[in-house]
Write a protein that holds these residues in place. Structure first.
Motif, mmCIF file in Angstrom:
data_model
loop_
_atom_site.group_PDB
_atom_site.id
_atom_site.type_symbol
_atom_site.label_atom_id
_atom_site.label_comp_id
_atom_site.label_asym_id
_atom_site.label_seq_id
_atom_site.Cartn_x
_atom_site.Cartn_y
_atom_site.Cartn_z
ATOM 1 N N GLY A 1 93.790 -25.364 -27.996
ATOM 2 C CA GLY A 1 93.588 -26.791 -27.768
ATOM 3 C C GLY A 1 94.885 -27.486 -27.415
ATOM 4 N N ASP B 1 96.811 -31.627 -27.580
ATOM 5 C CA ASP B 1 96.748 -33.012 -28.055
ATOM 6 C C ASP B 1 98.021 -33.693 -27.575
ATOM 7 N N ASP C 1 89.644 -27.055 -26.845
ATOM 8 C CA ASP C 1 89.434 -28.448 -27.235
ATOM 9 C C ASP C 1 90.585 -29.283 -26.663
ATOM 10 N N THR D 1 84.714 -30.931 -27.801
ATOM 11 C CA THR D 1 85.765 -31.905 -28.113
ATOM 12 C C THR D 1 85.230 -33.242 -28.622
ATOM 13 N N ASP D 2 86.135 -33.957 -29.217
ATOM 14 C CA ASP D 2 85.843 -35.262 -29.786
ATOM 15 C C ASP D 2 86.922 -36.199 -29.251
ATOM 16 N N TYR E 1 80.554 -32.807 -26.172
ATOM 17 C CA TYR E 1 81.493 -33.872 -26.542
ATOM 18 C C TYR E 1 80.755 -35.101 -27.047
ATOM 19 N N VAL F 1 92.448 -31.971 -29.490
ATOM 20 C CA VAL F 1 92.243 -31.060 -30.620
ATOM 21 C C VAL F 1 92.484 -31.692 -31.990
#
Ligand SMILES: C[S@@+](CC[C@H](N)C(=O)[O-])C[C@H]1O[C@@H](n2cnc3c(N)ncnc32)[C@H](O)[C@@H]1O
Length: 466
Positions: A244, A246, A223, A309-310, A372, A226
């Motif tokens: 992930g 970030d 991700d 993922t978002d 996504y 994340v």
């Protein structure tokens, strides 16, 4: 007595939840695809109906789907169906006896349930429905508490709560096989999760995303945005190893201000690993790191079975990347500055999706899936706006409405070829591949729409979270 192996031409009935309607078909198709089975609905199939009849499957296929699905509530081996109870009787009496008899012999115990969709039946009416099935050749003993076999009469009164007919539109009878995984929505609710943030993804949707991505045991899932790791929680539940990145140091290290109501700062063990530990999947945790998704740190050979993922939309979190427009003078003796990027730039949504698709084309295994969310301004949305990539085939595109004017679309793509040099989206002149550009101002549209179109009411609708 007929044996189980002699049973043939089985049909199965799925009873589906009536929320997240758009997500159901891609979920069931993906779960069937994991077993190499096609989706074969019968001729009465209606996508929005709570009941789907499926052909061409065996009981093990159905059990496997139900062990994963959060969209399906229960599954039955369908013994009969029809528009009226009399049609049902004809259909049941035509059902091969050898398919029924293993579950009806005199040493067995059984129970019959009555389920009505969009209508509540009185207890006495339920009993009448069960008594009316006396034409079925049950030889076993009724046991309400410990039945070996459970049967169900299901009545469909349509989907309009303001227009409930006296008689059902359709009736089904079948042998219950398994329930789906709706319980995961409660057991994994972010309300009771150890580490959460403002944009933690809803548990049900996280499991749906993992299912759309066909995540399976021993997969490696990544991700790139994340956050608090909600998608890693869901994927690890299905047996995948998860990792992930970030850009936010505090999120990755579980520091800073807490998102909980009555707590100012995050506690010492509020982090993604602890979330997996909470659900017993810590052994599937690979790692997470602070990194910028716009500047990949992965070597070329790094491959993932799924990328799920978002990405940030800029509503509740900033869309930033490392870098600067300014020409910042660097002292010649400060070597560390070579890799140090002191400020951040806006990360346009269009670039986020371009980078995500390019990254996925390079780092997914063949057949691997990217899942996504794409935020859209509904008055301007058209299907052509969904970013494409020559190496990724669009599998599904499902809408979740956020307000009258905004939505997010869950996009699923599958890798179908290895990228060549000219396949990078940045190099493709064809505007089909970068169609999201006009949507960069999603944030402005989101807020202007709130004030202009719908008033304060819509402020309740949520982006990136529950
Ligand atoms: C919508 S949130 C993800 C929420 C996550 N799914 C969860 O359940 O907590 C988006 C995340 O992207 C991160 N982000 C923003 N820009 C980024 C970038 N350039 N590279 C990597 N992460 C970034 C934000 O810090 C934020 O945590």
């Amino acid at each position: 007595m007929a044996t189980l192996s002699k049973r043939s031409c089985l049909k199965f009935l799925l009873h589906l939840a009536q929320d997240n309607l758009d997500f159901r078909l891609p979920e069931i198709k993906a779960l069937l695809a994991v077993r190499g089975k096609p989706f074969h609905p019968d001729e009465n199939f209606k996508e929005k109906s709570p009941f789907w009849c499926l052909d061409g499957l065996c009981e093990d296929d159905v059990r496997a789907i139900m062990a994963r699905s959060v969209c399906a509530k229960s599954a039955f081996e369908l013994w009969g169906h029809g528009e009226t109870h009399s049609d049902l009787q004809t259909s049941l009496l035509n059902y091969p006896l050898e398919n029924m008899s293993p579950f009806m012999h005199k040493d067995s115990t059984y129970r019959i349930n009555v389920y009505t969709f969009n209508k509540t039946l009185e207890f006495t009416d339920r009993i009448k429905r069960i008594d009316a099935l006396e034409y079925l050749p049950f030889e076993g003993t009724v046991s309400l508490k410990r039945a070996q076999h459970i049967f169900c009469l299901l009545e469909d009164y349509g989907t309009d709560p303001n227009n409930i007919p006296d008689n059902p539109y359709y009736v089904y009878f079948g042998r219950w096989i398994a329930d789906g995984q709706r319980e995961l929505i409660r057991s994994h609710s972010v309300k009771n999760r150890h580490f959460i943030g403002n944009t933690s993804m809803d548990a049900g949707l996280s499991f749906i995303m993992a299912n759309h991505a066909k995540v399976k045991e021993n997969d490696v899932v990544f991700d790139p945005f994340v956050g608090t790791g909600s998608l890693l929680v869901a994927c690890s539940h299905f047996g995948a190893y998860v990792c992930g990145i970030d850009i936010d140091y505090n999120t990755i290290h579980g520091r800073g201000r807490s998102s909980r109501k009555n707590q100012k700062w995050r506690g010492p063990d509020e982090n993604i690993r602890a979330n997996l530990r909470q659900y017993g999947t810590e052994k599937m945790y690979l790692d997470v790191m602070v990194s910028d998704a716009s500047k990949s740190v992965w070597r070329n050979a790094a491959l993932f079975d799924a990328i799920i993922t978002d990405p940030p939309y800029g509503i509740r979190e900033s869309t930033r990347r490392t870098g600067s427009h300014k020409d910042i003078p660097r002292p010649p003796d400060a070597i560390y500055l070579e890799s140090h990027v002191p400020v951040s730039l806006a990360y346009h949504l269009n670039d986020i999706f371009t980078d995500l698709l390019n990254f996925s084309a390079h780092h997914l295994v063949m057949g691997g899936r990217l899942v996504y969310w794409l935020p859209v301004y509904r008055p301007e949305y058209s299907e052509e706006m969904v970013p494409l990539h020559p190496c990724l085939q669009l599998v599904s595109n499902c809408e979740q409405t956020l307000s009258s004017h905004t939505a997010r679309r869950l996009i699923t793509m599958e890798k179908i070829k290895e990228p060549q040099e000219f396949d990078s989206l940045a190099h493709l002149a064809d505007s089909r591949f970068r169609p999201y550009q006009g949507h960069n101002a999603f944030r402005e549209k989101y807020f202007s729409g709130l004030n202009k179109r719908c008033g304060k009411e819509d402020n309740k609708s949520d982006v990136n979270g529950e």
